[in-house]
Design a protein around this motif. Structure first.
Motif, mmCIF file in Angstrom:
data_model
loop_
_atom_site.group_PDB
_atom_site.id
_atom_site.type_symbol
_atom_site.label_atom_id
_atom_site.label_comp_id
_atom_site.label_asym_id
_atom_site.label_seq_id
_atom_site.Cartn_x
_atom_site.Cartn_y
_atom_site.Cartn_z
ATOM 1 N N PHE A 67 1.352 -0.992 -0.278
ATOM 2 C CA PHE A 67 0.152 -0.028 0.400
ATOM 3 C C PHE A 67 0.744 1.981 -0.110
ATOM 4 O O PHE A 67 0.397 2.102 -0.394
ATOM 5 N N LEU A 68 1.989 1.282 1.094
ATOM 6 C CA LEU A 68 2.422 2.519 1.078
ATOM 7 C C LEU A 68 3.448 2.527 0.296
ATOM 8 O O LEU A 68 4.223 1.681 -0.313
ATOM 9 N N LYS A 69 3.555 4.339 -0.581
ATOM 10 C CA LYS A 69 4.548 4.625 -1.461
ATOM 11 C C LYS A 69 5.922 4.677 -0.912
ATOM 12 O O LYS A 69 5.842 4.658 0.301
ATOM 13 N N LYS A 70 6.838 5.005 -1.602
ATOM 14 C CA LYS A 70 8.286 5.528 -1.149
ATOM 15 C C LYS A 70 8.241 6.302 -0.351
ATOM 16 O O LYS A 70 7.660 7.698 -0.299
ATOM 17 N N ASN A 71 8.841 6.300 0.687
ATOM 18 C CA ASN A 71 9.216 7.243 1.658
ATOM 19 C C ASN A 71 7.737 7.903 2.306
ATOM 20 O O ASN A 71 7.532 9.297 1.762
ATOM 21 N N SER A 72 6.666 7.582 2.768
ATOM 22 C CA SER A 72 5.573 7.843 3.004
ATOM 23 C C SER A 72 6.014 8.303 3.930
ATOM 24 O O SER A 72 6.098 7.833 4.686
ATOM 25 N N CYS A 73 4.914 9.360 4.412
ATOM 26 C CA CYS A 73 4.719 10.233 5.408
ATOM 27 C C CYS A 73 3.109 9.648 6.379
ATOM 28 O O CYS A 73 3.351 9.749 7.633
ATOM 29 N N TYR A 74 2.522 8.154 5.886
ATOM 30 C CA TYR A 74 1.233 8.155 6.587
ATOM 31 C C TYR A 74 1.625 6.501 6.525
ATOM 32 O O TYR A 74 2.365 6.178 6.404
ATOM 33 N N THR A 75 1.174 5.916 7.459
ATOM 34 C CA THR A 75 1.368 4.843 8.193
ATOM 35 C C THR A 75 0.666 3.927 7.615
ATOM 36 O O THR A 75 -0.362 4.230 6.585
ATOM 37 N N GLN A 130 0.021 6.569 -11.926
ATOM 38 C CA GLN A 130 -1.437 7.059 -11.539
ATOM 39 C C GLN A 130 -2.431 5.931 -10.728
ATOM 40 O O GLN A 130 -2.901 6.748 -10.049
ATOM 41 N N ASN A 131 -3.008 4.604 -11.036
ATOM 42 C CA ASN A 131 -3.019 3.564 -11.317
ATOM 43 C C ASN A 131 -1.633 2.321 -9.889
ATOM 44 O O ASN A 131 -2.749 2.005 -8.875
ATOM 45 N N GLY A 132 -0.766 3.764 -9.005
ATOM 46 C CA GLY A 132 -0.085 2.938 -8.529
ATOM 47 C C GLY A 132 0.841 1.537 -7.746
ATOM 48 O O GLY A 132 1.241 0.316 -7.628
ATOM 49 N N LEU A 133 0.808 1.276 -9.174
ATOM 50 C CA LEU A 133 1.361 0.491 -9.682
ATOM 51 C C LEU A 133 3.478 -0.145 -9.701
ATOM 52 O O LEU A 133 3.187 1.270 -9.963
ATOM 53 N N GLU A 134 3.094 -0.080 -8.882
ATOM 54 C CA GLU A 134 5.424 -0.313 -9.004
ATOM 55 C C GLU A 134 5.961 -1.254 -9.980
ATOM 56 O O GLU A 134 5.405 -2.236 -10.197
ATOM 57 N N LEU A 135 6.409 -0.771 -10.656
ATOM 58 C CA LEU A 135 7.054 -1.114 -11.801
ATOM 59 C C LEU A 135 8.208 -1.107 -11.861
ATOM 60 O O LEU A 135 9.281 0.202 -11.370
ATOM 61 N N GLU A 136 9.780 -1.808 -12.450
ATOM 62 C CA GLU A 136 10.780 -1.621 -12.863
ATOM 63 C C GLU A 136 11.570 -1.033 -14.167
ATOM 64 O O GLU A 136 10.721 -1.557 -14.946
ATOM 65 N N PRO A 137 12.724 -0.315 -14.102
ATOM 66 C CA PRO A 137 12.856 0.310 -15.222
ATOM 67 C C PRO A 137 13.334 -0.681 -16.154
ATOM 68 O O PRO A 137 14.605 -1.637 -15.342
ATOM 69 N N GLY A 138 13.225 -1.342 -17.380
ATOM 70 C CA GLY A 138 13.546 -1.883 -18.215
ATOM 71 C C GLY A 138 13.094 -2.870 -17.924
ATOM 72 O O GLY A 138 13.859 -4.051 -18.293
ATOM 73 N N ALA A 139 11.654 -2.907 -17.363
ATOM 74 C CA ALA A 139 11.462 -4.717 -17.064
ATOM 75 C C ALA A 139 11.118 -5.304 -18.309
ATOM 76 O O ALA A 139 9.744 -6.209 -18.549
ATOM 77 N N GLU A 178 -3.461 4.931 8.933
ATOM 78 C CA GLU A 178 -3.857 5.798 8.299
ATOM 79 C C GLU A 178 -4.296 5.530 6.866
ATOM 80 O O GLU A 178 -5.314 6.347 6.478
ATOM 81 N N VAL A 179 -3.589 4.842 5.986
ATOM 82 C CA VAL A 179 -4.125 5.249 4.642
ATOM 83 C C VAL A 179 -4.934 3.832 4.297
ATOM 84 O O VAL A 179 -5.952 3.829 3.793
ATOM 85 N N LEU A 180 -5.327 3.016 5.527
ATOM 86 C CA LEU A 180 -6.460 2.142 5.501
ATOM 87 C C LEU A 180 -7.699 2.063 5.600
ATOM 88 O O LEU A 180 -8.859 1.968 5.494
ATOM 89 N N CYS A 181 -7.888 3.830 6.375
ATOM 90 C CA CYS A 181 -8.822 4.260 7.213
ATOM 91 C C CYS A 181 -9.180 5.317 6.604
ATOM 92 O O CYS A 181 -7.946 5.926 5.807
ATOM 93 N N CYS A 236 -5.313 13.605 -2.044
ATOM 94 C CA CYS A 236 -6.169 12.647 -2.405
ATOM 95 C C CYS A 236 -5.923 11.073 -2.592
ATOM 96 O O CYS A 236 -6.400 10.040 -2.091
ATOM 97 N N MET A 237 -4.780 11.182 -3.275
ATOM 98 C CA MET A 237 -4.133 9.327 -3.335
ATOM 99 C C MET A 237 -3.081 9.031 -2.632
ATOM 100 O O MET A 237 -2.034 9.893 -2.695
ATOM 101 N N ARG A 238 -3.570 8.778 -1.639
ATOM 102 C CA ARG A 238 -2.783 8.621 -0.342
ATOM 103 C C ARG A 238 -1.332 7.176 -0.257
ATOM 104 O O ARG A 238 -0.456 7.133 0.676
ATOM 105 N N SER A 239 -1.639 6.407 -1.271
ATOM 106 C CA SER A 239 -1.347 5.131 -1.097
ATOM 107 C C SER A 239 -0.906 4.885 -2.937
ATOM 108 O O SER A 239 -1.389 5.595 -3.535
ATOM 109 N N ARG A 240 -0.700 3.510 -2.994
ATOM 110 C CA ARG A 240 -0.060 2.712 -4.373
ATOM 111 C C ARG A 240 -1.559 2.386 -5.200
ATOM 112 O O ARG A 240 -1.844 2.596 -6.105
#
Length: 1232
Positions: free
Chosen positions: A761-769, A1195-1204, A772-775, A919-923
């Motif tokens: 759920f959490l983005k990299k270096n997110s300031c939320y726990t 924008q939909n929160g997917l985590e991808l690696e470069p060159g994948a 908090e994201v789930l609530c 508005c978009m607090r997570s992945r």
């Protein structure tokens, strides 16, 4: 002289009278004209007949302050010797001084502040007066006898009996000297003593001649300078004569010298000639004083003055008579000396008055000479000041003579002359007798004291009689002689004996309450009694001391008898001990009794301690008993008790050590082992602290096991916080617990699940726990609150969403409370976002040209007002942001690949949807991923607040998905979707021209070739230029093709038209509401994308947003190319260096994330090194989310690696070079 004026070359001009003389006319004739000053015989004769001038020092005309004189003196000395004043040796100054004195040609002028009156200018010593307050230290100096203001008036000083303040004798003079300033050979007035103190400054060099050689010195100086003494017989009294000490010593005069330094006194004795000079700038003070031994010298000085006809400073006869008038005030030695001088003076006065009678002078009258001024009672012949008597004439009243010069008064008849006297010849012997009594009173007193101290008459004097003798010596001020000291010592010893005897008697009366430290031993008592008997005074306390000695001797005999019959009863020994204490005297047998009593008491103490019924003693008590037993009297009983104590102490210490090892050991023991240790230690009759601590630890372990059983057997799974608390407590216990391992495994599993969920759920270096994201965001309705909370979270000063939901730590343990709060939070979030949308929609658009800053203006996350091109509006909260400050969508990036690519003109399928970071607090992972987490959660035997919140979020997402599918399956929406699908198929079914060459690794068809109408040739023209067929070696995917794709999309913007569907308001409103609720979910759902495309197709294309997104993507792509080229250069340099990266020392110094394995870490390291080298040149303005080199998210929160998957994409995928793997997406028909 010869009355001729010829031979001018031999004429000599006199420098005195200007007369001319031939050199051959002079007697004797001169051979040639002399050089220098020449005076004629007449001028020489006139000069010789002039009266001689008196020698002396000139008075300076310039006035100085002490500081200015010092500056002048130091400057003169430094210039004269050409070196700093403190570096000039005293020997050099002395040698130079006498060279200047002996030199006739060379003159040096110096100044000397001499004979300065201290009454006028102040003394260098503290003086007790009312002008200033003295400190205690100054008060001590002000009253000291060494203070030169005090010394002349001390009781032993003769000058204290002179009333007048004689300047220089009774009142000190001050002397401020400089180098070469001198004081000539002289003796003090009246041949008195002198004392000189150098307060500060450079030394003063003194030369002295003893009084025995005074006349020899005078004879030598008269012999060497007779012409001076002929004109001034009292020359040596004028302080104007200097003569080299070496010259005097060469004529047999003994001379001594010294250097007086600061803080030192120099004393000269009567008639001791002295002279000297100053080595430099200094300050001294001097005064005269006279002691009893000076009186004969003072009388001789008056006779000497009479011969020299020199004035006296004071009358010697007056001084003697004044002291004789009050003999009781005189010091004893002074009284004896005055008596001797008075006797000589009376005999001389008798002789002189007898001679007067023989001359026939019989008239006489009494005269108070002390009331007359000195100049009215001076002998006109010898200048002596008269006091006892003088001869006067009735016819010549202006003069008088002393009786030694009765023939020099006048030529008048003896009948006209008369005697003026101060005392009659009968009064003088009376005064002499009083002096004798005073002088001999000491002998009378001494005889009395000697008889009393030596008991010569066989009678001891009382203390009162001895005190009377001591008081008499004090009152009469007898000298501190050996006899007086013996008397004082005898009195002190007697008084001490009386006091000690009284203390001994009072100590017996006080008994046990007497003051400690007053006891004496039996030997001391006997010695004390002998001391009292040997004193030469009678004391009635001797009888009391004898009585005490008799009691002590009787007690000693009784104690010896008791000790001889041991073992005696402890009570008898104790009673004897108490009796001895009441005597107040230490008896040797009392110490033996004390040791026997202490032995019995120690044995009783040991017996009570080891008794079974007694309270257990501590190890300290046992050790204390052993230490005390070593000091009691030895006996077999004591040895046996000590052995028992030592054995018990050894066993107890062994068990204490065993318990200590159990408490401190790393390998913890099970409860059964500890119980066995405690049971065995209970049999030891000693209190063991470590055993007690082990017992308490075992009790805590049992309570802990009970708590674990209670939690494990409850109605619900235990909470993670409870388990963590139990684990922390269990780890601190020194007991091996099997349940602890199970709990640690459960806690570890729960933490593993939480970490996995956080990564999901959490983005990299997110300031939320995660919680908090789930609530739901309960305060979404306030734009300022929401924004400030986001900023506070960036700074770490925020309030969690769980607190805003009203959930306490206890509420998080209750699943029902979490669900109820979550439902209430959903409603608050929906109401709040609606209010926020209304508020933000009313704000002016930054794209409008007339936009001005106001209180209702949008504020970007950077704190600035977004304005102009580059601003984006959030589709959820309707607020505006800078495109460069937030994560923006990528055009034509789809959730998942499709074999049927979207045509370029299907603009409603372009990914232009933008949600702000507020508005978009997570992945926003997909629902399938969340369901997998829930399945893993069900297998956990632990309850987590995040798990409860995730279940509520999942239920909310599934509920929304059901409503969305129901809406999409309605008849109106199905028809709209069908028309949209037909339009898409029609765009794809357009005839396609010949395909241009593509990359070998791209199997998918190029969607840009699928166009319609007149726009296709333009599109094909863009794709069929020379760059499109470049080989892969020259053009990398995502660089040249991506740039062409962006240019293609930019060229297609004018072709975009819409809306392509007509959405009735009845259909649009429910869909928009569903869209808003779906955007609030932190979950990615395909239905959300379908509704978004349908709503997009029902409105005109947002060209401004599309243009803004294209510009932002171009800027980002330009920076990516620059970084890519720099990374490529860096890789080549590393290859050229060859193996430098394999250096283990270099690898150890690199950060851990750089040393991590995989190409992603290497690329991240290279990009960081590039940024350090280039300083960010060529890079676009930072985009917070999309610029990360290792982890990218759309924008939909997917985590991808470069060159994948860059090689497997269609050429259109190069529109998004940073996002290489699009998310899978199904056509709208399949989603239904």
């Amino acid at each position: 002289m010869c009355s001729r004026g010829d031979e001018d070359d031999k004429l000599l001009l006199c420098d005195g009278c200007d007369d001319n003389y031939h050199i051959f006319c002079l007697l004797p004739p001169l051979p040639e004209i002399p050089k220098g000053v020449w005076r004629c015989p007449k001028c020489v004769m006139a000069e010789c007949k002039r009266p001689p001038e008196a020698f002396g020092f000139e008075q300076a005309t310039r006035e100085y302050t002490l500081q200015s004189f010092g500056e002048m003196a130091d400057s003169f000395k430094a210039d004269y010797f050409n070196m700093p004043v403190h570096m000039v040796p005293t020997e050099l100054v002395e040698k130079e001084f006498w060279r200047l004195v002996n030199s006739i040609e060379e003159d040096v002028t110096v100044e000397y502040g001499a004979d300065i009156h201290s009454k006028e200018f102040g003394s260098g010593f503290p003086v007790s007066d009312s002008k200033r307050h003295l400190t205690p230290e100054e008060e001590e100096y002000a009253t000291s006898g060494w203070n030169l203001n005090v010394m002349p008036v001390l009781e032993q000083s003769v000058l204290c009996h002179i009333n007048a303040d004689i300047s220089g004798m009774k009142v000190p003079w001050l002397y401020v000297g400089m180098v070469f300033s001198a004081f000539c050979w002289h003796i003090e007035d009246h041949w008195s003593y002198s004392i000189n103190y150098l307060h500060w400054g450079e030394p003063k060099t003194w030369y002295g001649v003893p009084s025995l050689a005074a006349e020899h010195l005078e004879e030598v100086m008269k012999k060497l300078t007779p012409e001076l003494f002929d004109s001034q017989p009292d020359l040596l009294h004028q302080l104007v004569t200097l003569m080299n000490p070496n010259t005097l010593m060469s004529h047999g005069v003994p001379v001594v010298r010294t250097n007086q330094c600061a803080g030192e006194f120099v004393i000269t004795f009567p008639r001791a000639y002295h002279s000297g000079f100053n080595q430099g700038y200094n300050f001294a003070e001097a005064v005269n004083f006279c002691t009893a031994d000076w009186l004969p010298a003072g009388r001789q000085c008056i006779e000497h003055y009479r011969r020299l006809r020199r004035y006296c400073v004071f009358s010697h006869e007056e001084l003697i008579c004044k002291m004789a008038a009050c003999p009781e005030k005189l010091d004893l030695n002074l009284a004896a000396a005055v008596h001797k001088e008075m006797f000589i003076m009376v005999q001389e006065e008798r002789r002189l008055r007898k001679a007067l009678l023989e001359k026939g002078i019989t008239e006489a009258e009494r005269e108070a000479f002390e009331l007359l001024p000195d100049d009215e009672r001076q002998c006109i012949k010898c200048k002596t000041t008269c006091f006892l008597s003088a001869l006067a004439c009735y016819d010549c009243p202006d003069g008088l003579v002393c009786l030694s010069h009765i023939n020099d008064l006048c030529k008048c008849s003896s009948s006209r002359q008369y005697l003026r006297y101060r005392y009659t010849l009968d009064e003088l012997p009376a005064m002499l007798h009083k002096l004798k009594v005073r002088a001999e009173s000491f002998d009378t007193w001494a005889n009395k004291v000697r008889v009393a101290l030596e008991v010569e008459d066989g009678r001891k004097r009382s203390l009162e009689e001895l005190r009377a003798l001591e008081s008499e010596a004090r009152e009469r001020r007898f000298p501190n002689s050996e006899l007086l000291q013996r008397l004082k010592n005898c009195l002190s010893e007697a008084e001490a004996c009386v006091s000690r005897a009284l203390g001994l008697v009072s100590g017996q009366e006080a008994g046990p309450h007497r003051v400690a430290g007053l006891q004496m031993t039996l030997a001391e008592l006997r010695a004390f009694l002998d001391q009292m008997n040997n004193l030469p005074c009678a004391m009635h306390q001797i009888g009391d001391v004898k009585g005490i000695l008799e009691q002590v001797e009787a007690y000693q005999a009784e104690a010896r008898e008791a000790l001889a019959s041991l073992p005696s009863s402890p009570a008898l020994l104790q009673s004897l001990l108490e009796k001895g204490r009441q005597l107040g005297v230490e008896v040797p047998e009392a110490q033996q009794l004390q040791r026997q009593v202490e032995q019995a008491q120690w044995l009783d103490e040991v017996k009570r301690t080891l008794a079974p019924s007694a309270r257990r003693g501590t190890l300290a008590v046992m050790r204390g008993l052993l230490v005390a037993g070593a000091s009691v009297a030895p006996s077999p009983a004591v040895d046996k008790a000590q052995a028992e104590l030592q054995e018990l102490l050894t066993i107890a210490e062994r068990w204490e050590e065993k318990a200590h090892l159990c408490l401190e050991a790393r390998q913890k023991h099970p409860p059964a082992t500890l119980e066995a240790i405690i049971r065995e230690a209970e049999n030891i009759p000693v209190h063991l602290p470590n055993i007690q601590a082990l017992k308490e630890a075992l009790a805590k372990a049992r309570a802990w096991i009970a708590d674990v059983d209670e939690i494990q057997n409850g109605d619900h799974y235990p909470c993670l916080d409870d388990l963590e608390g139990l684990v922390a407590v269990g780890r601190d216990l020194p007991v091996g617990l099997e349940e602890l391992r199970q709990l640690e495994l459960q806690v570890l599993t729960a933490h593993s699940w939480r970490e996995k969920a956080s990564k999901t759920f959490l983005k990299k270096n997110s300031c939320y726990t995660l919680l908090e994201v789930l609530c739901p965001c309960a305060d979404a309705g306030s734009d300022s609150t929401k924004r400030s909370r986001w900023m506070e979270k960036e700074l770490g000063l925020y309030k969690s969403d769980t607190e805003l939901l009203g959930l306490s730590a206890q509420d998080l343990r209750d699943p029902g409370s979490v669900i109820v709060a979550f439902k209430e939070g959903e409603q608050k979030e929906k109401e709040g976002i609606l209010q926020l949308r209304r508020t933000n929609s009313a704000k002016p658009s930054p794209l409008a040209s007339s936009t001005t800053a106001s209180s209702a203006t949008s504020i970007c996350v950077c704190g600035q007002v977004p304005a102009g091109v580059g601003a984006l509006q959030c589709d959820l909260c309707q607020d505006w942001f800078h495109g460069r400050c937030v994560s923006v969508p990528r055009l034509l990036s789809y959730p998942k690949p499709s074999p049927i690519s979207s045509p370029p003109l299907a603009w409603w399928e372009w990914d232009t949807k933008f949600l702000c970071p507020l508005c978009m607090r997570s992945r926003r992972p997909r629902l399938e991923t969340i369901l997998a987490l829930l399945v893993a959660l069900q297998r956990l035997p632990v309850r987590l607040p995040e798990g409860e919140a995730l279940q509520c979020l999942t239920e909310r997402a599934i509920s929304w998905q059901g409503r969305a599918r129901q809406a999409l399956a309605s008849e109106d929406v199905t028809a709209l979707l069908g028309r949209l699908a037909e339009l898409r198929q029609r765009l794809q079914a357009e005839p396609k021209p010949e395909e241009p060459p593509t990359y070998p690794s791209t199997p998918a068809p190029d969607p840009l070739r699928e166009g319609s109408g007149k726009d296709m040739p333009k599109v094909l023209g863009l794709l069929e230029n020379g760059d499109s067929v470049t080989s892969p070696e020259k053009v990398a995917p995502g660089e040249g093709s991506g740039k062409r794709d962006l240019e293609l999309l930019s060229s297609l913007l004018p072709q975009l038209t819409g809306p392509v569907l007509e959405l009735p308001e009845a259909t649009r409103a429910p869909l928009e509401e569903l869209m808003m609720e779906g955007d609030l979910l932190e979950v990615t759902l395909d239905e959300n994308h379908s509704i978004w495309q349908l709503l997009q197709a029902g409105q005109p294309p947002d060209l401004e947003r599309i243009h803004t997104l294209l510009e932002l993507e171009k800027a980002e792509r330009h920076g990516s190319r620059a970084r890519g080229r720099a990374l490529e250069r860096r890789r080549r340099r590393k290859v050229d260096r060859g193996g430098e990266g394999d250096d283990p020392a270099r690898e150890e110094l690199e950060p851990k994330r750089v040393r991590s394995s995989g190409p992603e870490a290497e690329e991240a390291q290279e990009e960081e090194e590039l940024e350090e080298e280039t300083g960010g040149e060529g890079a676009p303005q930072p985009l917070p989310t999309t610029d990360s080199p290792s982890i990218q998210e759309n924008q939909n929160g997917l985590e991808l690696e470069p060159g994948a998957g860059s090689g497997s994409l269609a050429p259109f995928s190069t529109l998004n070079p940073r996002l290489h793997m699009p998310c899978p997406q199904q056509p709208p028909q399949q989603q239904l």
